[in-house]
Scaffold this motif. Structure first.
Motif, PDB file in Angstrom:
ATOM      1  N   MET A   1       0.892  -1.138  -0.013  1.00 45.99           N
ATOM      2  CA  MET A   1      -0.097  -0.024   0.156  1.00 45.99           C
ATOM      3  C   MET A   1       0.627   1.173   0.087  1.00 45.99           C
ATOM      4  SD  MET A   1      -3.347   1.074   2.557  1.00 45.99           S
ATOM      5  CE  MET A   1      -3.874  -0.710   2.507  1.00 45.99           C
ATOM      6  N   SER A   2       0.274   2.368  -0.848  1.00 39.99           N
ATOM      7  CA  SER A   2       1.369   3.555  -0.874  1.00 39.99           C
ATOM      8  C   SER A   2       1.120   4.155   0.616  1.00 39.99           C
ATOM      9  CB  SER A   2       0.702   4.205  -1.916  1.00 39.99           C
ATOM     10  OG  SER A   2      -0.489   4.872  -1.763  1.00 39.99           O
ATOM     11  N   PRO A   3       2.397   4.859   0.970  1.00 43.10           N
ATOM     12  CA  PRO A   3       2.547   5.540   2.251  1.00 43.10           C
ATOM     13  C   PRO A   3       1.437   6.719   2.252  1.00 43.10           C
ATOM     14  CG  PRO A   3       4.335   6.035   0.992  1.00 43.10           C
ATOM     15  CD  PRO A   3       3.513   5.099   0.283  1.00 43.10           C
ATOM     16  N   SER A   4       0.790   6.783   3.527  1.00 44.03           N
ATOM     17  CA  SER A   4      -0.115   8.013   3.948  1.00 44.03           C
ATOM     18  C   SER A   4       0.721   9.165   4.285  1.00 44.03           C
ATOM     19  CB  SER A   4      -1.046   7.623   4.911  1.00 44.03           C
ATOM     20  OG  SER A   4      -0.332   6.922   6.100  1.00 44.03           O
TER      21      SER A   4
ATOM     22  N   THR B   1      14.504  18.070   7.899  1.00 40.01           N
ATOM     23  CA  THR B   1      15.858  18.233   8.692  1.00 40.01           C
ATOM     24  C   THR B   1      15.111  19.857   9.287  1.00 40.01           C
ATOM     25  OG1 THR B   1      17.510  17.507   7.241  1.00 40.01           O
ATOM     26  CG2 THR B   1      18.168  19.180   8.714  1.00 40.01           C
ATOM     27  N   VAL B   2      15.604  20.138  10.433  1.00 42.10           N
ATOM     28  CA  VAL B   2      15.374  21.289  10.926  1.00 42.10           C
ATOM     29  C   VAL B   2      16.627  21.837  11.912  1.00 42.10           C
ATOM     30  CG1 VAL B   2      14.101  20.548  13.084  1.00 42.10           C
ATOM     31  CG2 VAL B   2      13.972  23.010  12.003  1.00 42.10           C
ATOM     32  N   ARG B   3      17.070  22.944  11.788  1.00 38.39           N
ATOM     33  CA  ARG B   3      18.320  23.608  12.656  1.00 38.39           C
ATOM     34  C   ARG B   3      17.866  24.656  13.368  1.00 38.39           C
ATOM     35  NH1 ARG B   3      19.833  23.584   7.282  1.00 38.39           N
ATOM     36  NH2 ARG B   3      21.006  21.623   6.619  1.00 38.39           N
ATOM     37  N   PHE B   4      18.216  24.567  14.451  1.00 41.09           N
ATOM     38  CA  PHE B   4      17.985  25.834  15.284  1.00 41.09           C
ATOM     39  C   PHE B   4      19.398  26.374  15.559  1.00 41.09           C
ATOM     40  CE2 PHE B   4      14.625  22.954  16.887  1.00 41.09           C
ATOM     41  CZ  PHE B   4      13.587  23.657  16.493  1.00 41.09           C
ATOM     42  N   GLY B   5      19.471  27.397  14.920  1.00 37.22           N
ATOM     43  CA  GLY B   5      21.121  28.112  15.112  1.00 37.22           C
ATOM     44  C   GLY B   5      22.076  27.189  14.543  1.00 37.22           C
ATOM     45  N   GLY B   6      23.061  26.540  15.457  1.00 33.48           N
ATOM     46  CA  GLY B   6      23.832  25.624  14.868  1.00 33.48           C
ATOM     47  C   GLY B   6      23.428  24.102  15.147  1.00 33.48           C
ATOM     48  N   HIS B   7      22.193  24.013  16.059  1.00 33.13           N
ATOM     49  CA  HIS B   7      22.162  22.844  16.591  1.00 33.13           C
ATOM     50  C   HIS B   7      20.938  22.076  15.387  1.00 33.13           C
ATOM     51  CE1 HIS B   7      20.845  19.572  19.061  1.00 33.13           C
ATOM     52  NE2 HIS B   7      19.481  19.977  19.259  1.00 33.13           N
ATOM     53  N   VAL B   8      21.496  20.855  15.196  1.00 35.68           N
ATOM     54  CA  VAL B   8      20.561  20.074  14.041  1.00 35.68           C
ATOM     55  C   VAL B   8      19.497  19.352  14.928  1.00 35.68           C
ATOM     56  CG1 VAL B   8      20.318  18.822  12.286  1.00 35.68           C
ATOM     57  CG2 VAL B   8      22.133  20.178  12.406  1.00 35.68           C
ATOM     58  N   ALA B   9      18.248  19.598  15.226  1.00 36.29           N
ATOM     59  CA  ALA B   9      17.437  18.854  16.095  1.00 36.29           C
ATOM     60  C   ALA B   9      16.741  17.666  15.357  1.00 36.29           C
ATOM     61  CB  ALA B   9      16.211  19.834  16.389  1.00 36.29           C
ATOM     62  N   VAL B  10      16.397  17.874  13.816  1.00 34.28           N
ATOM     63  CA  VAL B  10      16.065  16.820  13.350  1.00 34.28           C
ATOM     64  C   VAL B  10      17.106  16.718  11.994  1.00 34.28           C
ATOM     65  CG1 VAL B  10      14.393  15.647  12.042  1.00 34.28           C
ATOM     66  CG2 VAL B  10      13.769  16.687  14.215  1.00 34.28           C
ATOM     67  N   ASP B  11      17.637  15.291  11.679  1.00 32.86           N
ATOM     68  CA  ASP B  11      18.596  15.427  10.915  1.00 32.86           C
ATOM     69  C   ASP B  11      18.403  14.431   9.837  1.00 32.86           C
ATOM     70  OD1 ASP B  11      21.032  15.780   9.649  1.00 32.86           O
ATOM     71  OD2 ASP B  11      22.221  14.932  11.514  1.00 32.86           O
ATOM     72  N   HIS B  12      17.873  14.849   8.649  1.00 32.88           N
ATOM     73  CA  HIS B  12      17.725  14.201   7.406  1.00 32.88           C
ATOM     74  C   HIS B  12      17.034  12.722   7.862  1.00 32.88           C
ATOM     75  CE1 HIS B  12      21.096  16.893   6.054  1.00 32.88           C
ATOM     76  NE2 HIS B  12      20.066  16.746   4.736  1.00 32.88           N
ATOM     77  N   VAL B  13      15.837  13.202   8.338  1.00 28.58           N
ATOM     78  CA  VAL B  13      14.952  11.694   8.464  1.00 28.58           C
ATOM     79  C   VAL B  13      14.211  11.431   7.358  1.00 28.58           C
ATOM     80  CG1 VAL B  13      13.133  10.752  10.043  1.00 28.58           C
ATOM     81  CG2 VAL B  13      14.881  12.408  10.859  1.00 28.58           C
ATOM     82  N   THR B  14      14.354  10.187   6.711  1.00 31.08           N
ATOM     83  CA  THR B  14      13.657   9.731   5.801  1.00 31.08           C
ATOM     84  C   THR B  14      12.693   8.491   6.188  1.00 31.08           C
ATOM     85  OG1 THR B  14      15.168  10.574   4.000  1.00 31.08           O
ATOM     86  CG2 THR B  14      13.544   8.938   3.311  1.00 31.08           C
ATOM     87  N   CYS B  15      11.433   8.828   6.162  1.00 33.00           N
ATOM     88  CA  CYS B  15      10.448   7.638   6.510  1.00 33.00           C
ATOM     89  C   CYS B  15       9.288   7.470   6.040  1.00 33.00           C
ATOM     90  CB  CYS B  15      10.735   7.657   8.318  1.00 33.00           C
ATOM     91  SG  CYS B  15      10.199   6.379   9.203  1.00 33.00           S
ATOM     92  N   ALA B  16       8.364   6.631   5.824  1.00 35.28           N
ATOM     93  CA  ALA B  16       7.358   6.312   5.188  1.00 35.28           C
ATOM     94  C   ALA B  16       6.338   5.630   6.348  1.00 35.28           C
ATOM     95  CB  ALA B  16       7.237   5.692   4.007  1.00 35.28           C
ATOM     96  N   PHE B  17       5.092   6.026   6.241  1.00 34.30           N
ATOM     97  CA  PHE B  17       4.164   5.614   7.235  1.00 34.30           C
ATOM     98  C   PHE B  17       3.066   5.092   6.331  1.00 34.30           C
ATOM     99  CE2 PHE B  17       6.516   8.601   9.490  1.00 34.30           C
ATOM    100  CZ  PHE B  17       7.084   8.000  10.318  1.00 34.30           C
ATOM    101  N   ARG B  18       2.483   3.797   6.649  1.00 31.75           N
ATOM    102  CA  ARG B  18       1.169   3.219   5.970  1.00 31.75           C
ATOM    103  C   ARG B  18       0.024   3.217   6.567  1.00 31.75           C
ATOM    104  NH1 ARG B  18       6.025   1.879   3.764  1.00 31.75           N
ATOM    105  NH2 ARG B  18       6.136   1.964   1.730  1.00 31.75           N
ATOM    106  N   PRO B  19      -1.007   3.066   5.990  1.00 30.69           N
ATOM    107  CA  PRO B  19      -2.320   2.829   6.640  1.00 30.69           C
ATOM    108  C   PRO B  19      -2.415   1.554   7.418  1.00 30.69           C
ATOM    109  CG  PRO B  19      -2.731   4.007   4.477  1.00 30.69           C
ATOM    110  CD  PRO B  19      -1.470   3.558   4.551  1.00 30.69           C
TER     111      PRO B  19
END
Lengths: 358, 254
Positions: free
Chosen positions: B1-4, B11-29
């Motif tokens: 099934m294709s991911p929902s 990625t999100v950076r706060f100043g120099g801090h990388v809080a979420v770093d290149h997260v690739t992920c798929a979730f399915r029904p």
């Protein structure tokens, strides 16, 4: 009660108080003959609408604006200058009102869309700046607005004091244009108030309260809060515009002191707080108490000062000097905020309702 | 099934801090994914990026194949996302029933109706009542949300999310701070949501017994990076998890 949108005043004391004020205003020309009393009553009607429309913004949507009286001024100047320029006709009133409403909407839309995205303190500053600029503009464009002197104008014949529509008086009150003018002010204000009451009790109005409580969560539920806030600003601005138009029609004069001054903005703020923020019924109580105090506190103090002087009491005649009325009004305001932070309506609310505020 | 729901290089950076770093992920029904990781691993931040409370510095989020990276939280909610927040996030001065009714109203698309009184929409009120009943808050409907106990506030938080009937339901530590006897109520609700095979569920949770009993899949975040992803048994057994997270306290967390 669909007329009251299912939101009548709660609790016996408040119902009696509101009922008394509304009844007094409805019968004012017959109950309180005399020019001063009628002027006071008409001003209360106008202020109820102005304060109620402000409460939609500050009490329900939680938006602090200092430009509310600007919209009042737009309404007053719109109708006033149209009557001044086009002559005394209902067409001029209509043109002035429509033009004023359009300008108010445009200003409210601009203020809303540009600045409601930002934090509330910044929004308040923007409204202050806009209102100030508008004030300066109104006094500088003296060829159009009459500058600091304002403009006196004639109202349509049916509203003029000399107009006689019956040969004999009604219950001892002459059937003059003044009577028509008063009831025009009263009924337009009443209808506009009921419209605002409907708005705040509609599904839309409930979302406004949600945004006031927690804008972050309101967004997470799927509400586009910028649109809601902008719409609330527009509705509130229209209410103020209508109030301004009524004020101009009643006074037959428009000028910075009666239509745009910051002291009116401060008065409106005081009335909202004294009456009770977040309940439109507070507007009725707040406006009535404030305008009556403004008009009659000096008389009362004069009488008190004389009585004290005759009794040879020390200090008191000076304290009650009518010129010190603002001191007492200020003191009363401080005490009111201290002891009844939710205003008169909040203080009179039945205790069982406190947990159920919805 | 294709991911929902999908994140690509999110990625999100706060100043120099990388809080979420290149997260690739798929979730399915039909899948319940537990997201675990030590404190500060970026789990809640990852949630904020998905539901639109935070904008990504880089990467993309897609809901049902549609790129929503540039859309705000309200738009993502309207596409079928629902979120129960970690820190209770209610309308404190409003009644419990009104909190839920506002969520029902939002889901019904009644956003700008100002012609009739809100009491005229019986359908919305009744639906809110039903949702309140399902979390066991029916008898608290008239109470101010701020006056509820912590556990009841958590239930109300979940009720507001359920009222949105989300296709993608995100729970951020739904049982945190709840007393032992209150936890099953919320777990039952999640299990009931899970029984709908068209629903995608994401769950941030610290209690490992909860994760074991509910999750079809576990994703591990460490320092904002995706450290492991797979079947619960395999992930819990993997070295990276033992070392980074579970090794410290499988017994204690349960």
């Amino acid at each position: 009660m669909s007329l009251l949108s299912g939101d009548g005043p709660r609790g016996r004391p408040l119902q009696i108080l509101i009922g008394a004020v509304v009844l007094a205003l409805m019968l004012a020309p017959f109950l309180f003959p005399g020019a001063k009393a009628l002027n006071t009553s008409a001003k209360i009607c106008v202020m109820i609408l102005l304060v109620a429309s402000y409460d939609v913004l500050i009490g329900y949507a939680g938006i602090v604006s200092f430009a509310h009286v600007m919209f009042f001024g737009v309404g007053a100047y719109g109708v006033g200058l149209a009557l001044y320029g086009l002559g005394a006709s209902w067409t001029a009133v209509a043109i002035g009102l429509v033009a004023a409403a359009a300008l108010s909407l445009a200003l409210a839309l601009a203020i809303g869309l540009f600045s409601l995205r930002v934090q509330s303190i910044f929004f308040a500053m923007v409204t202050l700046a806009v209102a100030y600029a508008f004030n300066v503009l109104a006094s500088q464009l003296s060829d159009i607005t009459g500058g600091e002197d304002g403009r006196s104008f004639k109202v349509p014949a049916a509203l003029q004091p000399g107009f006689k529509w019956l040969d004999h008086p009604i219950f001892g009150v002459p059937a003059s244009g003044k009577l028509i003018a008063y009831y025009l002010v009263f009924f337009v204000a009443a209808v506009a108030f009921l419209v605002l009451l409907r708005v705040v009790n509609s599904p839309f109005g409930r979302v406004l309260q949600a945004i006031r409580e927690n804008p972050f969560r309101a967004e997470a539920l799927g509400y586009r809060i910028v649109f809601h806030r902008t719409l609330a600003t527009c509705i509130s601005a229209l209410g103020a515009t209508v109030a301004g138009a009524l004020s101009a029609l009643w006074l037959r004069y428009v000028g910075p002191d009666t239509a745009l001054s910051f002291s009116i903005q401060v008065d409106v703020l005081v009335m909202v707080v004294v009456g009770g923020m977040g309940s439109l019924w507070g507007a009725i109580v707040g406006a009535a108490v404030f305008v009556v105090a403004e008009g009659y506190l000096q008389d009362l103090m004069g009488a008190l000062a004389n009585a004290a002087a005759e009794a040879h009491l020390p200090l008191l005649p000076g304290l009650f000097d009518p010129h010190r009325w603002l001191l007492w009004l200020g003191l009363a305001f401080v005490l009111a905020v201290y002891f009844a932070p939710a205003g008169i309506v909040g203080a009179l609310k039945p205790a069982e309702g406190k947990g159920k505020r919805t | 099934m294709s991911p929902s729901l999908e994140t690509r290089g999110l990625t999100v950076r706060f100043g120099g801090h990388v809080a979420v770093d290149h997260v690739t992920c798929a979730f399915r029904p039909g899948e319940l994914t537990a997201i675990v990781g030590p404190n500060g691993a970026g789990k809640t931040t990852y949630f904020n990026l998905i539901s639109g409370q935070l904008r990504a510095s880089d990467g993309a989020v897609a809901i049902f194949g549609r790129d929503v990276t540039r859309l705000g939280a309200p738009e993502r909610t309207r596409l079928g996302l629902g979120r129960a927040f970690q820190l209770t996030n209610l309308f404190p001065q409003l009644a419990v029933a009104e909190n839920v009714r506002l969520a029902v109203q939002a889901h019904a698309g009644v956003h700008y109706d100002m012609r009739r009184p809100w009491r005229g929409r019986r359908d919305l009120i009744d639906k809110a009542e039903a949702v309140l009943g399902s979390v066991g808050l029916g008898d608290r409907r008239g109470t101010q949300a701020a006056a509820l106990s912590h556990g009841d506030q958590r239930k109300l938080e979940v009720a507001m999310m359920m009222a949105l009937e989300p296709k993608i339901a995100m729970f951020d530590e739904p049982t945190a701070g709840m007393s032992v006897d209150e936890v099953p109520v919320v777990l039952d609700l999640i299990a009931r949501l899970k029984s709908d095979p068209t629903r995608t569920i994401l769950l941030v949770e610290h209690k490992m017994d909860v994760v074991r009993s509910l999750a079809d899949r576990i994703v591990v975040l460490v320092n904002g990076r995706l450290a492991a992803d797979g079947e619960p048994q395999a992930v819990i057994a993997s070295a990276v998890v033992q070392e980074a997270y579970l090794g410290i306290a499988p017994g204690k967390a349960a």
